[in-house]
Design an enzyme around this catalytic site. Sequence first.
Site, short mmCIF file in Angstrom:
data_model
loop_
_atom_site.label_atom_id
_atom_site.label_comp_id
_atom_site.label_asym_id
_atom_site.label_seq_id
_atom_site.Cartn_x
_atom_site.Cartn_y
_atom_site.Cartn_z
N GLU A 42 -68.11 -37.21 43.65
CA GLU A 42 -68.99 -38.00 42.77
C GLU A 42 -68.53 -39.45 42.86
O GLU A 42 -67.38 -39.73 43.21
CB GLU A 42 -68.86 -37.51 41.32
CG GLU A 42 -69.51 -36.17 41.08
CD GLU A 42 -69.46 -35.75 39.60
OE1 GLU A 42 -69.12 -36.58 38.74
OE2 GLU A 42 -69.76 -34.58 39.34
N LYS A 197 -94.45 -37.89 73.16
CA LYS A 197 -94.48 -36.56 72.51
C LYS A 197 -93.05 -36.20 72.16
O LYS A 197 -92.19 -36.14 73.04
CB LYS A 197 -95.06 -35.50 73.46
CG LYS A 197 -96.51 -35.27 73.28
CD LYS A 197 -96.88 -33.78 73.47
CE LYS A 197 -98.32 -33.56 73.06
NZ LYS A 197 -99.26 -33.92 74.12
#
Length: 296
Positions: A42, A197
């Site tokens: 955190e 592509k």
Amino acid sequence: MSGKNKLAVFGFPGTYPAAKALARELGVPAHQIEVHTFPDHETRVRVLERAETAVLYRPLHDPNAKIFEVIQAAAALRDMGAKTIEMVCPYLPYMRQDKVFRKGEALSQTIFGKVLAPWIDGLTAVEPHLHRTRTLDEVFEGIRAIALSGGKIMADYVRQKGFDQNALVLGPDVEAWHTARPFAEALGLEWVTAAKKRRGDRTVEVRLKDGDFKGRRVIIVDDVISTGMTVINAARAAFAKGAAGLEVYAVHALFDQKTAQDFKAAGIKTVASCDGVPHPSNKIPLAPALAKALKA
Ligand code: R5P
């Protein structure tokens, strides 16, 4: 709030030099935000200075943890008295997933907009992959959101450096015209796009239908280089059509060292990028254009 606290740039560790460069261009102070990472990963963010208008600078490459830190910083700046928070995010992430390509996928672009917009009043980004979505306002509802053209910024750099007037600008996929066209038009160069592509993260096919490449210097211009497969396959196709030399300009360089070696092996000698994301290929400063946009 005293006059000296009116406007300041706030930057994060890691990209603080770029925040300072922007502050210098604006003629205002820069302050570094503190980020503490706890053992469980955190983070706690702390701002040590206050400003009436806070310019919150952070490019959001490798974005997930950074996004929450930015939100914490915006909230803390507000608690410290900021009336306006102008976020400057040269690299804006989650713009490529701008539609649900396969059933069940999350629409990342929209979600990201909804997460960030409530915490800030303005957002300035550079070439944020606006393809199917036309403007940043559509993503970040209710705030001023500005997208600067990376193509024009790169063209200014190339103009000063000097360039071959007969060069052909190649956007390596149809969508690349967003970047390649303003680049080419600013320099008065001919431009074409390729047909691409993408069959997987690292599997890309590039085909060239238009353009006379024979004996000409080719300038590949794209918004992002990530795996590098788009640029490598575009370069191979250009050389196969007779290109005499090739250089690459990209707004955001996210590629690794191995890819840089692959570029050399593919005959790509020069790759230059803007300095929003820290990267060895950075040559083009964004601070002047960002400051100009903030002053407008
Ligand atoms: C695609 O739409 C972008 O404009 C870039 O061409 C693409 O993100 C480059 O990715 P990569 O370097 O992984 O081929």
